[in-house]
Every structure is written in C-alpha cells, then in structure tokens.
Design an enzyme around this catalytic site. Structure first.
Site, PDB file in Angstrom:
ATOM      1  N   TYR A 181      84.439  69.974   0.599  1.00 45.13           N
ATOM      2  CA  TYR A 181      82.863  68.528   0.014  1.00 45.13           C
ATOM      3  C   TYR A 181      83.963  67.704  -0.009  1.00 45.13           C
ATOM      4  O   TYR A 181      84.861  67.239  -1.267  1.00 45.13           O
ATOM      5  CB  TYR A 181      82.752  68.826  -1.000  1.00 45.13           C
ATOM      6  CG  TYR A 181      81.310  67.382  -2.025  1.00 45.13           C
ATOM      7  CD1 TYR A 181      80.651  67.481  -1.566  1.00 45.13           C
ATOM      8  CD2 TYR A 181      82.471  66.890  -2.782  1.00 45.13           C
ATOM      9  CE1 TYR A 181      80.296  66.459  -1.756  1.00 45.13           C
ATOM     10  CE2 TYR A 181      81.231  66.093  -3.450  1.00 45.13           C
ATOM     11  CZ  TYR A 181      80.289  65.351  -3.339  1.00 45.13           C
ATOM     12  OH  TYR A 181      79.550  64.477  -3.383  1.00 45.13           O
TER      13      TYR A 181
ATOM     14  N   TYR B 167      74.137  66.512   5.747  1.00 46.23           N
ATOM     15  CA  TYR B 167      74.517  66.103   4.318  1.00 46.23           C
ATOM     16  C   TYR B 167      73.982  67.141   3.245  1.00 46.23           C
ATOM     17  O   TYR B 167      72.734  67.609   2.970  1.00 46.23           O
ATOM     18  CB  TYR B 167      74.438  65.085   4.166  1.00 46.23           C
ATOM     19  CG  TYR B 167      75.314  64.724   2.800  1.00 46.23           C
ATOM     20  CD1 TYR B 167      76.642  63.883   2.951  1.00 46.23           C
ATOM     21  CD2 TYR B 167      75.354  64.991   1.718  1.00 46.23           C
ATOM     22  CE1 TYR B 167      76.984  63.538   1.573  1.00 46.23           C
ATOM     23  CE2 TYR B 167      75.947  64.529   0.544  1.00 46.23           C
ATOM     24  CZ  TYR B 167      77.484  63.856   0.527  1.00 46.23           C
ATOM     25  OH  TYR B 167      78.216  63.718  -0.462  1.00 46.23           O
TER      26      TYR B 167
END
Length: 392
Positions: free
Chosen positions: A346, A296
């Site tokens: 995102y 991440y």
C-alpha cells in the site's frame, strides 16, 4: 490534436521504487530520494535537470527538500493534490499539464510512506477533536456512531451494495484471491509466494462487517517515483516512453471525504464515473480497448463498483464479472497484476501507476500479452482521479 486536450502530449520516461516492507528503517525523505534517484537513472536524466515536482496530501516529504538534496537548480512547478489516495493519479495529470504547456520540462511525481512503522491510517485515532477545522468537524457526525475507520466507512457502502445487487462476501473474496495470485509470483510483493484461497478469505476475521481482514489493503513502508516529460522529448529518452493518453480528476454531487452517506444512492461511485467519462473522451478509447487495469483496491467492494463506473460491466453486474474470472489471471481484463494494495504493498496508489508503466513497457512480472492501453484508478469514496497509459 485539440489544444485543450493533454492526450498524447506527455510521457512517463523513468520509474523507480524502494523495497516494500513493514519497517523500512529509514526516514520517508530518504525513501523518496532513493526512489527519485532510481527513476532519474532509469530515464537517463541528471538530477539537476528536474524543474518540477508533484505529490499528494498525507505526505511528509516537501518538494523543496527533495529539490535541495537532488541539487535541482531552478524549480518552476510544484503541486500537492488533496484527498490522500484519491489523488494518486492526479500528480501525473498535473505533471502532464506542466510539460505540455511548457511550464516545466522534467517533472518528478513521488510518494514515500512509513505507513506501517510510523503511523497507521486505520487506527481510528486521528486527533480530530483537537483540530476543529471543517473536515474534522464533519467526522463528528459519524464517529459517535462507531464510524471510526476507513473500513467502517466503506463497510456502510458495501452493505447497501450487497442489499441492492445481491453481491456476497465471496464476491469480494474473489478480488482478494485474484490479486494475491498475482502477488504470489511478484518478487517485489510483500505477499510473494503466499497465494490464498476463497476458503482462506472466508475464514479471515471480521474487521467491520461485511469486510473481512482479507478485504482490506496492507499498511506498508516504501516509496515510488516516476519522471514525466514531453512526448516529443520522450522519443529520445533511454526507456520506451509510456504516453499519458488521458488523465482526470473528479468531485461529484454530495461528495464528502469517504462519508458521502447522505447521497440518495450510495451503491455507486459517481466521482469515479465522472473521471471515467473524461478519460474515455480525452483518449477516444472505450472499455474494449483496455487490455489490463490497475483498480485501486484499498477495500475489495469498491473494486466492483469501479468496474461498473468504467463500463466494463453494467450496474450491479460486477459480481457476475468476477464470478466468471474475467478479472483474474488469464481473464479478459486482468486487474492489479502486481498484486495490488492487497498483495504487493500500500503505497497509496503510486505502486499501481508503476505497474501500469511496466505493463506498457512490456516488463511486468505478470505481463499481459499485447498491452496497448492500461487504465489506472485512484482511491474511491473521496474526490478521485484516474489515468489511461499507453504505447506511443
């Protein structure tokens, strides 16, 4: 197989996504439906067969509305996991538990966002004063001192990590350069055809020192969904099943929402370390068994700390790992081969899980050779989660 272990008992059998943009021109509900229908078609499962849903917070798309629009008949399971991006992998855990225990047979996990055209997480204006619940009052201890945005919160951790271990802004830049290299060859990525150099990174403007613009993820519109069922049923599905070999969540001592600044040590991510220990224990695997990872990357500094928490390198030595290029194309652990949240989009981590699925299927644009196991992590600095996906 131990009855208290979900390893190997559930599989991802369908994957769907919209395009990723800065202005989708559609509602988030429509985006969610588009991705969900694509995932069901990919799996060869009819919409009315869905009997479970799982998503996570900061979501504007209720499961009952997706169920109604899909024509789902009897929904037996639904969950929404808190803490935003830290929850990204947790819906897969919840879905896996549901199908492994027989609570549900066909579970859709999803994320739909207009996080660029409708609202922006990094704005620094959240209306906390008008909603004095505990979580918002907590921010009152930080925001008067200038800690208004996620970049500012992460910047404090990054500064201490640099001081302790000698990491530099260039080390953070090496993460950006590598993922943008992957994004440049991924037609689905917003930054397709737009690689960057380390000099580009160093020339990008400061956002909140030590974070530069190219240390920060995008703000994106789009949706991703996937379909999860039992591993036994998955053997007869349309696609090659992607087995959930391990799934975990974690909250550690002194945890707060991206502001765990009162811990004795803020150079690590203990909640991710807790997730790591569970994943290795459940799966029986070790770092050497992972061929590629989706780490991440909302902000580059936390990528270094995650590599350390999972044991890919000792504490404080992730800077040496990236200086050697182990994380990049052709390295021993290529990370974020889709371009990550820095380069592809995102979508709050769900597009990273999708890349893990593609790598196991062998259908990724930047396919790593002989992939058997993929690590996927969720947001850091908050209560978090992770997965190991693999071949049957």
């Amino acid at each position: 197989m131990a009855a208290d272990n979900i390893s190997g008992r559930a599989a991802i059998v369908g994957l769907g996504a919209t395009e990723f943009s800065k202005n989708s021109g559609r509602t988030e509900l429509r985006l969610a439906l588009e991705a969900t229908l694509a995932a069901l078609a990919d799996a060869g499962i009819a919409p009315e067969e869905v009997d479970g849903f799982s998503s996570y917070s900061v979501d504007k798309v209720p499961e009952y509305e997706i169920a109604r629009l899909l024509g789902a008949k009897d929904v037996k399971f639904f969950s929404q996991v808190p803490h935003g991006g830290g929850a990204a992998c947790a819906p897969v855990l919840h879905a896996a538990m549901a199908v492994a225990t027989g609570v549900a047979r066909t579970v859709v996990v999803y994320r739909a966002m207009n996080e660029r055209s409708w609202y922006r997480f990094g704005s620094g204006s959240y209306g906390f004063a008008s909603t004095p619940i505990f979580e918002n009052v907590n921010y009152g201890w930080y925001m008067p001192h200038g800690f208004h945005t996620p970049a500012a919160w992460v910047g404090m951790f990054a500064q201490r990590y640099m001081h302790r271990y000698g990491a530099t802004s260039e080390d953070f830049g090496r993460i950006s350069v590598a993922v943008r290299d992957f994004a440049a060859t991924n037609p689905a990525a917003f930054f397709h055809g737009k690689p960057i150099t380390l000099a580009d990174h160093q020339a990008s403007r400061w956002i909140c020192e030590p974070l530069r613009l190219l240390d920060c993820c995008q703000e994106s519109d789009g949706a991703v969904a996937m379909v999860i069922t039992s591993a036994e049923r998955a053997r007869d599905m349309k696609q090659r099943p992607v087995i959930v070999k391990a799934a975990a969540q974690g909250i550690s001592d002194g945890q707060q929402i991206m502001t765990s600044l009162y811990r004795d040590d803020i150079t690590g991510l203990p909640e991710m370390g807790l997730v790591a220990r569970q994943l290795w224990q459940q799966s029986g695997l070790a770092p050497a068994d992972i061929q590629t990872a989706v780490i991440y990357d909302h902000f580059t500094p936390f990528v270094l700390q995650q590599l350390e928490e999972f044991g890919f390198c000792p504490r404080g030595q992730a800077k040496d790992f990236v200086r050697a290029g182990h994380h990049a194309r052709g390295g021993k652990l290529p990370i974020n081969t889709h371009g990550g949240q820095l380069g592809e989009a995102y979508i709050h981590g769900m597009n990273g899980i999708a890349e893990g699925v593609r790598q196991v299927r062998g259908s990724a644009v930047n396919q790593v050779a002989d992939v058997r196991n993929v690590l996927v992590t969720a947001g850091t600095g908050v209560p978090t989660s992770g997965l190991i996906l693999g071949a049957a």
